[in-house]
Design a protein around this motif. Structure first.
Motif, PDB file in Angstrom:
ATOM      1  N   GLU A   1       1.248  -1.326   0.041  1.00 37.29           N
ATOM      2  CA  GLU A   1       0.153   0.090  -0.255  1.00 37.29           C
ATOM      3  C   GLU A   1       0.986   0.920   0.061  1.00 37.29           C
ATOM      4  O   GLU A   1       0.039   2.756  -0.592  1.00 37.29           O
ATOM      5  CB  GLU A   1      -0.703   0.009   0.828  1.00 37.29           C
ATOM      6  N   LEU A   2       1.973   1.129   0.795  1.00 31.98           N
ATOM      7  CA  LEU A   2       2.990   2.652   0.890  1.00 31.98           C
ATOM      8  C   LEU A   2       4.101   2.390  -0.473  1.00 31.98           C
ATOM      9  O   LEU A   2       3.137   3.522  -1.390  1.00 31.98           O
ATOM     10  CB  LEU A   2       3.613   2.291   1.846  1.00 31.98           C
ATOM     11  N   ARG A   3       3.732   2.013  -1.421  1.00 33.10           N
ATOM     12  CA  ARG A   3       4.570   1.765  -2.546  1.00 33.10           C
ATOM     13  C   ARG A   3       3.728   1.704  -3.923  1.00 33.10           C
ATOM     14  O   ARG A   3       3.955   2.366  -4.868  1.00 33.10           O
ATOM     15  CB  ARG A   3       5.396   0.572  -2.533  1.00 33.10           C
ATOM     16  N   ALA A   4       1.815   1.999  -3.674  1.00 35.52           N
ATOM     17  CA  ALA A   4       1.075   2.391  -4.790  1.00 35.52           C
ATOM     18  C   ALA A   4       0.536   4.157  -4.928  1.00 35.52           C
ATOM     19  O   ALA A   4       0.219   4.454  -5.336  1.00 35.52           O
ATOM     20  CB  ALA A   4       0.085   1.365  -4.287  1.00 35.52           C
ATOM     21  N   LEU A   5       1.505   4.537  -3.358  1.00 34.62           N
ATOM     22  CA  LEU A   5       0.925   6.143  -2.985  1.00 34.62           C
ATOM     23  C   LEU A   5       2.110   6.822  -4.495  1.00 34.62           C
ATOM     24  O   LEU A   5       2.858   6.178  -4.328  1.00 34.62           O
ATOM     25  CB  LEU A   5       1.342   6.463  -1.445  1.00 34.62           C
ATOM     26  N   PRO A   6       1.700   8.258  -4.517  1.00 37.87           N
ATOM     27  CA  PRO A   6       2.464   8.337  -5.703  1.00 37.87           C
ATOM     28  C   PRO A   6       3.610   9.397  -4.926  1.00 37.87           C
ATOM     29  O   PRO A   6       3.696   9.351  -3.855  1.00 37.87           O
ATOM     30  CB  PRO A   6       1.874   9.284  -5.761  1.00 37.87           C
ATOM     31  N   ARG A   7       5.003   8.737  -5.684  1.00 33.31           N
ATOM     32  CA  ARG A   7       6.458   8.703  -4.929  1.00 33.31           C
ATOM     33  C   ARG A   7       7.167  10.518  -5.502  1.00 33.31           C
ATOM     34  O   ARG A   7       7.470  10.417  -3.777  1.00 33.31           O
ATOM     35  CB  ARG A   7       7.510   8.453  -6.285  1.00 33.31           C
ATOM     36  N   GLY A   8       6.367  11.525  -5.195  1.00 36.37           N
ATOM     37  CA  GLY A   8       6.467  12.867  -5.597  1.00 36.37           C
ATOM     38  C   GLY A   8       5.203  13.268  -3.726  1.00 36.37           C
ATOM     39  O   GLY A   8       6.384  14.006  -3.192  1.00 36.37           O
TER      40      GLY A   8
END
Length: 448
Positions: A146-153
């Motif tokens: 779920e953390l990896r699915a967040l926008p990286r910016g």
């Protein structure tokens, strides 16, 4: 790449420094355990590093063939590592991925890829994410996927840059950089006991992990040790006359790194030891370190029989009964066959000395005392007349070998022959002049 992470503690490092290695002042017991675990790991690969103050990671891709493949290496590490305080093991293509899996009790990937396995794991398994776990949980983010699915910016602006870097390293998207552990020139380790111990045999359980570390260090240096010294420090609540502690030095007749043999020797010595005060700390130091010849890994078996070698068994018996009660024969530089073999303690290492090569072949068996033979028509007899085949070989000397407590010496002057008997086979006989000048013949050995 094939990485393994060995976790000695299930707790995470302090939130203020999630990616730094804990110093010895912060976690002295953990630091000593990590150092010992790293020494043991160096036998498998030189690419060993300490991570976050609670784990050791090592890269094993180039070592798999040497240790009989991945399955055999996994089985060995899983079997031995818990004795060194390892509480979690993880295998993955990345070091941080292996550490995350070790924290969650996931041993390996099985048939799955790295990404889906890590996506299912909680945030707290990654140190950089655990620092922000409270904030992320309130936003409904509970797993690494779920953390990896967040926008990286957005993640980069909202949280520190270490979070994305740690995630990328765990998933294999960014290179991992480590400070590799060096192999020390000498071996000396210490361990604090979890409780005071006043029984010497019980110290074996705490000394065994130290011996494992020593054998791992020896394997990394392609060396063996002829012995070791185990020191113990008495507890601070000891009696005044007990002293600071004591020590026990154990020697071997040859340089080796056989853990079980060292453990057996130590057990025999500790069984006879009485502690005068409770012990709170142990220290181990390797002695007589020298390079040893590696065994050939050819397809042909090295030996048709298993088990301990005779030398190791004799050392263990000598440790139980005392070195002066277990003797072994050894050759000395003496051309007189009667005194060319001496007996001494089995634990003493004796250098082989080259003697002159005899002109006649040496017999297989020697008689305890030469047997005087009958002589008929100037010909020796033993179960019939003897035919002299090869000889004579003159052996003379011994004027320097004085009998204890007397003025007599073991001086001899003999002519040795290889003789043939029709019933007894090949014999080793000699002729010599007696005190009255008569020529006498003696049987001294038998050829098998």
């Amino acid at each position: 790449m094939q990485w393994v992470a060995l976790l000695i503690s299930t707790s995470l490092p302090p939130p203020s420094s999630p990616s730094s290695t804990a110093s010895s002042t912060e976690l002295p017991a953990t630091a000593e355990a990590l150092r010992g675990l790293a020494l043991w790991c160096l036998q498998f690969t030189p690419r060993v590093a300490l991570v976050e103050g609670v784990a050791v990671v090592m890269e094993l891709e180039s070592s798999l063939r040497l240790f009989k493949g991945l399955a055999a290496l996994k089985a060995r590490i899983s079997d031995e590592a818990p004795d060194l305080g390892v509480q979690g093991i993880g295998w993955a293509p990345t070091a941080m991925g292996a550490l995350v899996m070790a924290r969650c009790g996931v041993l390996d990937l099985g048939d799955r890829l790295l990404q889906p396995v890590l996506d299912e794991l909680p945030l707290t398994a990654l140190s950089a994410a655990a620092v922000h776990a409270e904030t992320l949980t309130r936003a409904g983010i509970n797993t690494l996927g779920e953390l990896r699915a967040l926008p990286r910016g957005g993640v980069s602006r909202r949280f520190d840059a270490q979070l994305l870097a740690a995630m990328d390293q765990a998933y294999g998207l960014r290179a991992e950089v480590f400070a590799w552990q060096d192999i020390p020139e000498t071996f000396s380790v210490r361990a604090e006991l979890p409780a005071r111990e006043d029984r010497a045999p019980a110290l074996l359980a705490y000394a065994r992990p130290l011996l494992m570390q020593m054998c791992g260090w020896l394997a990394a240096r392609h060396a063996g040790a002829t012995g070791f010294t185990l020191r113990w420090v008495h507890d601070s609540m000891r009696a005044k006359d007990a002293g600071e502690g004591g020590e026990l030095t154990i020697r071997s007749s040859e340089a080796l790194r056989d853990l079980e043999h060292f453990v057996r020797l130590l057990a025999e010595h500790l069984a006879k030891l009485q502690l005068i005060a409770p012990v709170g700390e142990l220290r181990l130091e390797a002695l007589g370190v020298e390079r040893v010849t590696e065994q050939s890994l050819s397809l042909l078996p090295q030996s048709l029989c298993g088990g301990e070698s005779l030398a190791l068994v004799l050392e263990r018996i000598a440790a139980r009964l005392g070195p002066e009660r277990v003797l072994q024969p050894y050759l000395v530089d003496d051309h007189r066959a009667d005194w060319a073999t001496h007996w001494g303690p089995v634990l003493k290492r004796r250098a082989r000395r080259q003697s002159e090569v005899p002109e006649l072949p040496a017999p297989t068996f020697l008689l305890d005392e030469p047997l005087k033979l009958a002589v008929r028509d100037h010909r020796p007899h033993y179960q019939g007349p003897l035919m002299l085949l090869v000889g004579p070989d003159r052996v003379e000397g011994g004027w320097w070998d004085r009998l204890p407590g007397t003025s007599l010496t073991r001086h001899v002057m003999r002519d040795y022959w290889v003789a043939q008997s029709q019933t007894a086979g090949a014999l080793w006989v000699y002729s010599t002049r007696m005190d009255d000048g008569e020529l006498a013949w003696f049987l001294h050995g038998v050829f098998a």
